[in-house]
Design a protein around this motif. Structure first.
Motif, short mmCIF file in Angstrom:
data_model
loop_
_atom_site.label_atom_id
_atom_site.label_comp_id
_atom_site.label_asym_id
_atom_site.label_seq_id
_atom_site.Cartn_x
_atom_site.Cartn_y
_atom_site.Cartn_z
N VAL A 21 -6.47 -23.54 -40.02
CA VAL A 21 -6.45 -23.39 -41.62
C VAL A 21 -7.53 -23.60 -42.31
O VAL A 21 -7.55 -23.17 -43.64
CB VAL A 21 -5.09 -24.38 -42.09
CG1 VAL A 21 -3.93 -24.11 -41.55
CG2 VAL A 21 -5.86 -25.62 -42.05
N HIS A 22 -8.78 -23.56 -41.79
CA HIS A 22 -9.88 -23.48 -42.65
C HIS A 22 -10.14 -22.20 -43.20
O HIS A 22 -10.06 -21.27 -42.46
CB HIS A 22 -11.02 -23.95 -41.55
CG HIS A 22 -12.27 -24.15 -42.26
ND1 HIS A 22 -13.37 -23.49 -42.73
CD2 HIS A 22 -12.99 -25.34 -42.25
CE1 HIS A 22 -14.27 -24.03 -43.25
NE2 HIS A 22 -14.13 -25.15 -43.08
N PRO A 23 -10.52 -22.30 -44.44
CA PRO A 23 -10.75 -20.99 -45.13
C PRO A 23 -11.81 -19.86 -44.49
O PRO A 23 -11.66 -18.67 -44.65
CB PRO A 23 -11.34 -21.27 -46.45
CG PRO A 23 -11.17 -22.83 -46.65
CD PRO A 23 -10.88 -23.53 -45.42
N GLN A 24 -12.85 -20.49 -44.03
CA GLN A 24 -13.91 -19.77 -43.39
C GLN A 24 -13.71 -19.50 -41.68
O GLN A 24 -14.11 -18.46 -41.27
CB GLN A 24 -15.46 -20.11 -43.46
CG GLN A 24 -15.89 -20.17 -44.97
CD GLN A 24 -17.25 -20.58 -44.97
OE1 GLN A 24 -17.80 -19.66 -44.57
NE2 GLN A 24 -17.46 -21.69 -45.47
N PHE A 25 -13.19 -20.51 -41.03
CA PHE A 25 -13.50 -20.38 -39.51
C PHE A 25 -12.21 -19.94 -38.82
O PHE A 25 -11.85 -19.84 -37.68
CB PHE A 25 -13.80 -21.70 -39.10
CG PHE A 25 -15.04 -22.22 -39.66
CD1 PHE A 25 -16.27 -21.45 -39.76
CD2 PHE A 25 -15.15 -23.59 -39.81
CE1 PHE A 25 -17.27 -21.91 -40.05
CE2 PHE A 25 -16.23 -24.04 -40.46
CZ PHE A 25 -17.53 -23.10 -40.74
N LYS A 26 -10.99 -19.91 -39.83
CA LYS A 26 -9.65 -19.76 -39.08
C LYS A 26 -9.54 -18.34 -38.52
O LYS A 26 -8.85 -18.35 -37.42
CB LYS A 26 -8.47 -19.71 -40.35
CG LYS A 26 -8.57 -18.66 -41.27
CD LYS A 26 -7.50 -18.93 -42.37
CE LYS A 26 -7.93 -18.03 -43.48
NZ LYS A 26 -6.83 -18.26 -44.56
N HIS A 27 -10.15 -17.26 -38.72
CA HIS A 27 -10.23 -16.15 -38.31
C HIS A 27 -10.84 -15.99 -36.66
O HIS A 27 -10.31 -15.43 -36.01
CB HIS A 27 -10.92 -14.92 -38.90
CG HIS A 27 -12.26 -15.06 -39.03
ND1 HIS A 27 -12.82 -16.21 -39.99
CD2 HIS A 27 -13.33 -14.70 -38.49
CE1 HIS A 27 -14.07 -15.84 -39.73
NE2 HIS A 27 -14.56 -15.17 -38.86
N ILE A 28 -11.59 -17.09 -36.58
CA ILE A 28 -12.30 -17.27 -35.28
C ILE A 28 -11.20 -17.73 -34.32
O ILE A 28 -11.35 -17.36 -33.24
CB ILE A 28 -13.65 -18.15 -35.41
CG1 ILE A 28 -14.69 -17.50 -36.30
CG2 ILE A 28 -14.10 -18.54 -34.06
CD1 ILE A 28 -15.82 -18.23 -36.60
N PHE A 29 -10.25 -18.68 -34.81
CA PHE A 29 -9.46 -19.20 -33.96
C PHE A 29 -8.18 -18.32 -33.64
O PHE A 29 -7.19 -18.61 -32.91
CB PHE A 29 -8.90 -20.50 -34.24
CG PHE A 29 -10.15 -21.57 -34.26
CD1 PHE A 29 -9.98 -22.57 -33.10
CD2 PHE A 29 -11.22 -21.74 -34.94
CE1 PHE A 29 -11.10 -23.24 -32.72
CE2 PHE A 29 -12.22 -22.35 -34.75
CZ PHE A 29 -12.23 -23.31 -33.68
N HIS A 30 -8.27 -17.39 -34.36
CA HIS A 30 -7.09 -16.45 -34.37
C HIS A 30 -7.34 -14.87 -33.51
O HIS A 30 -6.61 -13.89 -33.43
CB HIS A 30 -6.50 -15.97 -35.72
CG HIS A 30 -5.44 -16.84 -36.38
ND1 HIS A 30 -4.47 -17.34 -35.89
CD2 HIS A 30 -6.08 -17.85 -37.34
CE1 HIS A 30 -4.09 -18.54 -36.96
NE2 HIS A 30 -5.24 -18.69 -37.41
N MET A 31 -8.72 -14.87 -33.37
CA MET A 31 -9.30 -13.55 -32.47
C MET A 31 -8.98 -13.31 -31.20
O MET A 31 -8.40 -14.77 -30.67
CB MET A 31 -10.81 -13.47 -32.69
CG MET A 31 -11.24 -13.39 -33.97
SD MET A 31 -12.97 -12.80 -34.01
CE MET A 31 -13.68 -14.07 -32.90
#
Length: 191
Positions: free
Chosen positions: A44-54
């Motif tokens: 749910v982190h605003p910057q890093f969340k996309h890294i964990f959903h890739m």
């Protein structure tokens, strides 16, 4: 505007190149995925969340990157990188990097050096400087209980291995990273 020359000449187009990356995203994400509370915080982190959903690419190949590097134009601009692809100049600056990586790449606040403190690292390492990436990983492996300190240690390890990666685990961590992890709210808002 066509550049006067490229960094690489036509004779180098058929050459092979070994491109190393210091960033070990997959290994870091896999390790943090095993830590339930920390995984939830990163997702749910605003910057890093996309890294964990890739999608986790098992073989991160850099061939496309090498092909783009061969087309690097020689310019006087130090804050931008220009490529010439099929005769078309393409700029790659921090703005484009922000668009592609989805990281917040705006300027740091004026007082960014005063953010946080070193109490967290002093508590766990007994000192506030010359802390190595390997030390952080070892300490994270030792922490078995889910706590705010383990979350901060996972964040420090993530920042050292992904965001500001160094090639070796014996590299000394930047003092700014050591102090900013003391406040998790600051870590959510800082670029």
């Amino acid at each position: 505007m066509v550049p006067e020359k490229l960094y690489f000449g036509p004779t180098e187009y058929s050459q092979g190149c070994r491109i190393l990356t210091r960033c070990s995203v997959r290994a870091v994400v896999d390790k943090i995925d095993k830590l339930n509370e920390e995984k939830a915080w990163f997702r749910v982190h605003p910057q890093f969340k996309h890294i964990f959903h890739m999608f986790k690419e098992p073989n991160h190949m850099n061939q496309g990157f090498w092909m783009l590097l061969l087309q690097t134009a020689h310019t006087d601009r130090l804050s931008e990188c220009w490529f010439v692809v099929n005769g078309v100049p393409i700029r790659y600056s921090l703005g484009e990097h922000a668009l592609l990586s989805e990281l917040d790449c705006r300027d740091y606040p004026v007082d960014y050096n005063n953010l946080g403190n070193t109490k967290f690292v002093e508590k766990h390492f007994g000192r506030a400087d010359k802390i190595k990436i390997g030390d952080v990983e070892e300490k994270l492996n030792e922490m078995k209980d889910t706590s705010v300190d383990r979350k901060k240690m996972a964040l420090l390890w993530f920042l050292c291995k992904v965001v500001k990666a160094k090639y070796k685990t014996d590299g000394t961590i930047d003092t700014f990273l050591l102090s900013v992890v003391s406040d998790l709210n600051v870590c959510k808002s800082i670029p």
